[in-house]
Enzyme design. Structure first.
Site: not given
Ligand code: GLA
Length: 816
Positions: A512, A582
């Site tokens: 990420d 997301d």
């Molecule tokens: C980001 C990602 C999510 C999740 C969060 C965890 O927002 O896009 O899918 O993994 O981080 O903190």
């Protein structure tokens, strides 16, 4: 196939031609890029390497063709600049060029901008030499496309390097073209080297203010540029703008990543081009930083498209002997509209961008802990989630954020990549063992590019965070970014990740990156080199990704940047899939995924079924719809399965089984947008296909619907069925009272009991016809519920409902 005849260079793929020649002045004049100029037979002759076919007559024809394509300007026009006394009628402003620069009469958008040691910025790059290579040489400092030497000679990729020199200043510019004939793709990149001149100061520096990756000039105006924009959890909205004069720009200006605001993939087309008809060019960049794509036009005669690193905020300094290379640009053309172009891009990404052991493997279904429990995780709760997932047939368990340092929210611990033993006694190894003992693969989440102020890493190395000394640093999601321009910090990331990835049986990693850039600065760079910071960051990141993917070839990596904020071909060179957004609301997701589909194949898009009401929109959708939309990417589940009823878990099991049967088609087939939220994927051999319909809004008394496909073989006889949707008594609300002898109160005990006992399912389609009927005429689906009448075979298609149709070719005896 790349050929050279007299002064002309032809880059030929199966269905496209790209042609330019060297003018007597030494400039490279662009002649054509588009639909193939030769028929299939001449193409086969060209690639057969049989020089005998080039008869004197053929050479005469080729000469005549080039002459016919070359513009004729006998005099300098109006107040344009004449290039030189020897070439008085040559005005660079009205020629299509392979590269352009300021100072010699081409006053349009430049390909290159340099500042020479004497302060001048006029460049004059003229042809020096060329090389045609039978192998694709990778870029030295950045990721690039590769070729495994096509199955047939005709599909063998080749490379052409054109060398140009600006002799006065001792700079050499290489224009690198690669042809990938199998998927009708041509790539371009460029490299500038400061060789220096005799007697020049040894400390002389050339400043590169821009070096684009590609430039394509067209003798026409009024082209439409399509680009994709958005923001966090709202990515990839299609936007069209026609350029009749002035400039249309798609760019990520200062985010420091390829971005959800503007993806680097763009299309150029005629305003009348549709999904299936008309000329369409697709352009993308193998790069993850700020980018720039511009279509400009001078109101009559011509347009220019350039793309490359965002020039704003960028400058690179070359000492004698140093070089700088631009990222690779990817170009596709199709006469078969947006869909035709997309299929070329999809094949190219699957064969020449993504790589490694997972490239051609079916991707596993997964369960991710994020929307199931966010930071509230521990070994017990994770194992319980995994057990429930296993019951549903899910293959991979992913532990998301919250497992390391003392991270219980998003305020701390990034950088401290050691396990929180309170949450996970026995560490990753113990958890991974418990998961693999269940017969599942184990994976986890990391965010290695980041650092929290509240972390041991920051306490030990505050200077490792990107910040300007003496100035407060603005944060994003409470975090700062590690200065990956520095080798020792890259090394730290590599070694800490190696420890994590080998601390148990790890088969999957979600990588990420949850903030954009601010306060760009590296304490390791001199003041004049701060303008190199962003590009150096990506060179550092690519080094890290390269080392780790090489060290862990069996791990399936998934990129992520607050969802789809860094969805690009640079990342895909290392990680074969990226979390799409997301936003897991299926209705929004269908638009987002349609946006991606223009430039990226579904197998690169992570896509999950989440809870309802959805956590990002609070919209309520049924489980079938969530599954159907998610199945067009790499299917995962991201909800607390332990809280679901047995009935729901059984439904998920059915979905997963269904997906496993069809994922080969979905992940590796040819994709078609059908319009109106519909799409389909057809296997390469056209024996199987999967189609999808989404009902965005529902009106009564519309009982008829026709499903019209694309891509099936017209002469093959297919059997179409559907994934049977689930219905419940509750779905009919108080209407149920028109059929029952006793009054059923909504949400009352009778309704609840009846709902548990009575199993209802939606309509079953069973249609057989030739591909021609499905493709050209379309087939009538079952009667839809329209306010009057209902039977078991009624197609209940409410706002937000979806259907999945599958097609199987019948025995060859049915072949016409
Ligand atoms: C980001 C990602 C999510 C999740 C969060 C965890 O927002 O896009 O899918 O993994 O981080 O903190």
């Amino acid at each position: 196939m790349i050929t050279f005849h007299k002064n002309a260079f032809l880059i030929q793929t199966r269905h496209t031609s790209y042609l330019f020649h060297v003018l007597p002045s030494g400039h490279l004049e662009h002649l054509y890029y588009g639909h193939t100029l030769s028929g299939v037979k001449s193409y086969e002759k060209i690639v057969s390497h049989d020089r005998n076919w080039i008869t004197a007559k053929a050479i005469e024809v080729m000469d005549a063709n080039i002459r016919a394509m070359t513009p004729v300007h006998s005099f300098a026009n109006g107040n344009m600049i004449s290039y030189s006394d020897d070439a008085e009628s040559l005005c660079l402003e009205n020629r299509c060029l392979e590269m352009s620069s300021f100072g010699k009469g081409d006053i349009r958008e430049p390909f290159i901008e340099l500042v020479y040691p004497d302060g001048s910025s006029t460049c004059d790059f003229l042809y020096d030499s060329y090389v045609i290579k039978d192998e694709i040489e990778p870029l030295e400092t950045l990721p690039s496309a590769y070729d495994e030497n096509g199955i047939s000679e005709a599909d063998h990729a080749q490379q052409l390097v054109m060398t140009l020199k600006d002799k006065k200043h001792g700079t050499v510019l290489e224009l690198i073209y690669s042809a990938f004939p199998d998927c009708d793709i041509i790539t371009r990149s460029s490299k500038i080297t400061f060789v220096g001149t005799e007697g020049q100061d040894e400390d002389a520096v050339v400043t590169v203010q821009r070096l684009m990756s590609t430039q394509v000039d067209f003798y026409r105006t009024g082209m439409r540029m399509t680009s994709f924009h958005g923001r966090w959890a709202d990515e990839m909205h299609r936007t069209d703008a026609v350029c009749d004069g002035g400039k249309v720009v798609n760019e990520e200006l200062a985010a420091g990543e390829s971005g959800s605001r503007s993806n680097p993939f763009v299309m150029l087309s005629n305003p009348e081009t549709t999904e299936n008809y008309g000329d369409c060019y697709g352009f993308n960049l193998v790069y993850s930083g700020d980018h720039y794509e511009a279509l400009s036009c001078n109101y009559v005669d011509s347009s220019r498209f350039v793309s490359g690193i965002q020039p704003t905020g960028f400058a690179w300094h070359l000492k004698k002997g140093e070089s700088f290379e631009s990222p690779q640009a990817v170009m596709a053309f199709s006469r078969n509209g947006f869909n035709g172009m997309s299929r070329h891009m999809h094949d190219f990404v699957r064969k020449h961008i993504t790589r490694g052991s997972w490239r051609d493997k079916e991707r596993p279904t997964l369960i991710n802990s994020w929307e199931a429990s966010y930071f509230n995780i521990n070994q017990n709760s994770l194992v319980n989630l995994a057990k429930a997932a296993k019951q549903c047939g899910i293959e991979l368990f992913v532990m998301d954020d919250g497992w390391f340092g003392h991270r219980n929210d998003d305020k701390s611990s990034l950088g401290d990549w050691y396990v929180n033993e309170k949450k996970l006694p026995g560490g990753i190894e113990a958890l991974a063992n418990k998961i693999t003992e269940l017969g599942m693969l184990f994976g986890l989440w990391v965010e290695p590019e980041m650092i929290n102020e509240d972390s041991d890493l920051y306490r030990a190395h505050p200077d490792w965070a990107v910040q300007i000394p003496g100035m407060h640093h603005s944060k994003g999601r409470n975090q700062m970014i590690l200065d990956l321009t520095r080798t020792e910090i890259q090394d730290y990331v590599i070694s800490s990740m190696k420890k994590v990835f080998s601390s148990g049986k790890v088969s999957y990693v979600k990588w990420d990156m949850n903030r954009i850039f601010s306060d760009r600065y590296s304490t390791a760079l001199s003041p004049e080199k701060q303008s190199e910071f962003m590009h150096r960051y990506y060179m550092g990141l690519y080094r890290i990704m390269g080392e780790l993917t090489k060290s862990f070839p069996e791990i399936l990596f998934e990129g992520c940047s607050s969802g789809g904020n860094r969805f690009d071909l640079g990342i895909l060179c290392y990680f074969p899939q990226i979390w799409g957004s997301d936003d897991t609301d299926p209705i929004c997701r269908q638009s987002i995924q349609t946006g991606y589909s223009y430039g990226y194949p579904g197998i690169t898009v992570g896509s999950h079924v989440s809870g309802s009401p959805n956590h990002q929109t609070l919209n309520v959708t049924n489980l079938d719809t969530r599954f159907i939309i998610a199945s067009f990417g790499c299917l995962g589940y991201e909800l607390n399965l332990c809280d679901l009823s047995d009935k729901e878990k059984a439904e998920i099991k059915e979905q997963v089984d269904f997906y496993k049967k069809w994922r080969g088609v979905l992940q590796f087939g040819d994709y078609y947008r059908l319009g109106d939220g519909r799409c389909m994927v057809v296997s390469k051999d056209k024996k199987k296909a999967v189609g999808m319909v989404l009902q965005r809004d529902r009106f009564p008394n519309r009982d008829m619907d026709i499903f019209k496909t694309k891509g099936l073989d017209n002469d093959t006889f297919y059997h179409m069925t559907n994934y049977v949707n689930k219905l419940s008594l509750k779905d009919f609300g108080s209407l149920i009272n028109t059929m029952t002898p006793v009054h059923v109160k909504e949400n009352g005990i009778v309704q609840k009991i009846a709902d548990k006992v009575v199993r209802m399912s939606g309509e079953k389609e069973d249609i057989s016809a030739t591909g021609g009927i499905f493709n050209e005429c379309g087939v009538h689906l079952k009667t839809a519920y329209g306010g009057t009448g209902y039977s078991e075979d009624t197609r209940v298609m409410r706002t937000g409902d979806a259907r999945l149709y599958v097609f199987e070719a019948m025995d060859s005896q049915y072949k016409i």
